[in-house]
Write a protein that holds these residues in place. Sequence first.
Motif, mmCIF file in Angstrom:
data_model
loop_
_atom_site.group_PDB
_atom_site.id
_atom_site.type_symbol
_atom_site.label_atom_id
_atom_site.label_comp_id
_atom_site.label_asym_id
_atom_site.label_seq_id
_atom_site.Cartn_x
_atom_site.Cartn_y
_atom_site.Cartn_z
ATOM 1 N N HIS A 16 0.827 -1.205 0.000
ATOM 2 C CA HIS A 16 0.000 0.000 0.000
ATOM 3 C C HIS A 16 0.863 1.257 0.000
ATOM 4 C CE1 HIS A 16 -2.836 3.028 1.599
ATOM 5 N NE2 HIS A 16 -3.782 2.264 1.106
ATOM 6 N N SER A 17 1.897 1.288 0.830
ATOM 7 C CA SER A 17 2.720 2.490 0.964
ATOM 8 C C SER A 17 3.649 2.686 -0.225
ATOM 9 C CB SER A 17 3.542 2.422 2.252
ATOM 10 O OG SER A 17 2.714 2.522 3.389
ATOM 11 N N ILE A 18 4.250 1.613 -0.714
ATOM 12 C CA ILE A 18 5.226 1.799 -1.788
ATOM 13 C C ILE A 18 4.525 2.140 -3.103
ATOM 14 C CG2 ILE A 18 5.495 -0.568 -2.685
ATOM 15 C CD1 ILE A 18 8.617 0.035 -2.357
ATOM 16 N N GLU A 149 6.844 7.619 2.967
ATOM 17 C CA GLU A 149 5.671 8.107 2.236
ATOM 18 C C GLU A 149 5.187 9.409 2.868
ATOM 19 O OE1 GLU A 149 0.907 7.254 1.729
ATOM 20 O OE2 GLU A 149 2.166 5.602 2.445
ATOM 21 N N GLN A 150 5.154 9.454 4.211
ATOM 22 C CA GLN A 150 4.718 10.669 4.904
ATOM 23 C C GLN A 150 5.705 11.816 4.698
ATOM 24 O OE1 GLN A 150 1.674 11.091 6.186
ATOM 25 N NE2 GLN A 150 1.315 9.004 5.411
ATOM 26 N N ASP A 151 7.007 11.509 4.656
ATOM 27 C CA ASP A 151 8.003 12.542 4.342
ATOM 28 C C ASP A 151 7.683 13.191 2.997
ATOM 29 O OD1 ASP A 151 9.583 12.168 6.636
ATOM 30 O OD2 ASP A 151 10.822 10.631 5.669
ATOM 31 N N GLY A 160 -2.127 12.510 3.503
ATOM 32 C CA GLY A 160 -3.008 11.355 3.334
ATOM 33 C C GLY A 160 -2.412 10.103 3.938
ATOM 34 N N ASN A 161 -3.229 9.056 4.002
ATOM 35 C CA ASN A 161 -2.807 7.729 4.466
ATOM 36 C C ASN A 161 -2.261 7.724 5.893
ATOM 37 O OD1 ASN A 161 -3.618 6.577 2.095
ATOM 38 N ND2 ASN A 161 -1.576 6.251 1.264
ATOM 39 N N LEU A 162 -2.701 8.665 6.713
ATOM 40 C CA LEU A 162 -2.256 8.671 8.108
ATOM 41 C C LEU A 162 -2.874 7.531 8.911
ATOM 42 C CD1 LEU A 162 -2.185 12.485 8.901
ATOM 43 C CD2 LEU A 162 -0.252 10.907 9.110
ATOM 44 N N ASP A 163 -3.903 6.895 8.343
ATOM 45 C CA ASP A 163 -4.524 5.749 9.015
ATOM 46 C C ASP A 163 -4.456 4.482 8.155
ATOM 47 O OD1 ASP A 163 -6.225 6.570 7.034
ATOM 48 O OD2 ASP A 163 -8.043 6.535 8.256
ATOM 49 N N SER A 164 -3.514 4.432 7.238
ATOM 50 C CA SER A 164 -3.383 3.288 6.330
ATOM 51 C C SER A 164 -2.797 2.083 7.065
ATOM 52 C CB SER A 164 -2.478 3.670 5.155
ATOM 53 O OG SER A 164 -1.146 3.857 5.603
ATOM 54 N N PRO A 165 -2.741 0.911 6.414
ATOM 55 C CA PRO A 165 -2.136 -0.262 7.071
ATOM 56 C C PRO A 165 -0.712 -0.003 7.567
ATOM 57 C CG PRO A 165 -3.336 -0.948 5.111
ATOM 58 C CD PRO A 165 -3.347 0.550 5.112
ATOM 59 N N GLY A 166 0.061 0.773 6.817
ATOM 60 C CA GLY A 166 1.414 1.092 7.253
ATOM 61 C C GLY A 166 1.439 1.924 8.519
ATOM 62 N N ASP A 233 -1.518 14.760 18.973
ATOM 63 C CA ASP A 233 -2.131 14.131 17.815
ATOM 64 C C ASP A 233 -1.168 13.127 17.193
ATOM 65 O OD1 ASP A 233 -0.875 15.507 15.145
ATOM 66 O OD2 ASP A 233 -0.933 16.918 16.819
ATOM 67 N N TRP A 234 -1.727 12.193 16.421
ATOM 68 C CA TRP A 234 -0.954 11.090 15.840
ATOM 69 C C TRP A 234 0.170 11.577 14.926
ATOM 70 C CZ3 TRP A 234 1.149 6.653 15.652
ATOM 71 C CH2 TRP A 234 1.436 5.974 14.463
ATOM 72 N N GLU A 235 -0.104 12.559 14.097
ATOM 73 C CA GLU A 235 0.931 13.041 13.179
ATOM 74 C C GLU A 235 2.110 13.621 13.951
ATOM 75 O OE1 GLU A 235 1.402 15.776 9.134
ATOM 76 O OE2 GLU A 235 -0.436 15.892 10.317
#
Length: 274
Positions: A16-18, A149-151, A160-166, A233-235
């Motif tokens: 998902h992330s890559i 990915e977050q970088d 985006g994808n802050l709650d993804s499987p990764g 917060d999570w981020e």
Amino acid sequence: MTVHPSLQTYADAWTHSIEAIAELVQPLVEGEWNRPTPCPGWSVRDIVSHVIGMECEMLGDPRPIHTLPRDLYHVRSEFARYMEMQVDVRRHHTAPEMTSELEYVLIRRARQLRNENRQPDHMVRAPLGSEQTLEVAYRMRAFDVWVHEQDLRTTLGKPGNLDSPGALVTRDNLLAVLPRVVAKDAGAPANSAIVFDVHGPVEFLRTVRVDAEGRGSVDGAPSLGPAATLALDWETYVRLACGRVKPAAVADRVKVEGDADLAWAILDNFAVTP
């Protein structure tokens, strides 16, 4: 995929992330590859180079023969030197070279996953000539690519994808080292409890308990009368734990109750990625 069931979560998170990384960088023009990211010392190109290099190592490819420059200020350890090799060797690659190599390594890794029949405890190559189990390798790749990915999302202004499987793999990875951060690195007193209340796309409440011998453990039960409580917060939690930001820069996003000196000692030692 035919990976062992205990590896499937990590394989899915990695995929998902890559794939998200590949989608983010595909349309970039040449100059955008040089933009600095929150990862100290690395540009967009450097992060993608790192991802490519680590996936090549998962494939068993030989490491490049390359001499690093002496003026890389962010390279301060042997581990950093090891990681920098795959990055520096690609520093002059063009945008088309980067995207095509990333696409090719993704094809090869997807094929490897489809044909994976090794057990989770099978030993594979790890950085600096050491070894690790296949399960640890899968988990660390899922963690690594999500953080990078977050970088890229931060740099490119595409959250985006802050709650993804990764993200969930990253949460578990960071929580596993939290007792060490609190008990050993920050020196929380014996027989104390510190609560972390994290909100946002990934929410959790965890208590780190330090026993009479100064050993830390973490659980999900609340504490009555903790020495300190940190709410954030999570981020922000991720950015602090991965060394992307200094505590002083996000002080307004962390609410501290109880022993403020202890809380800030914890935050000063919060970064756990090399």
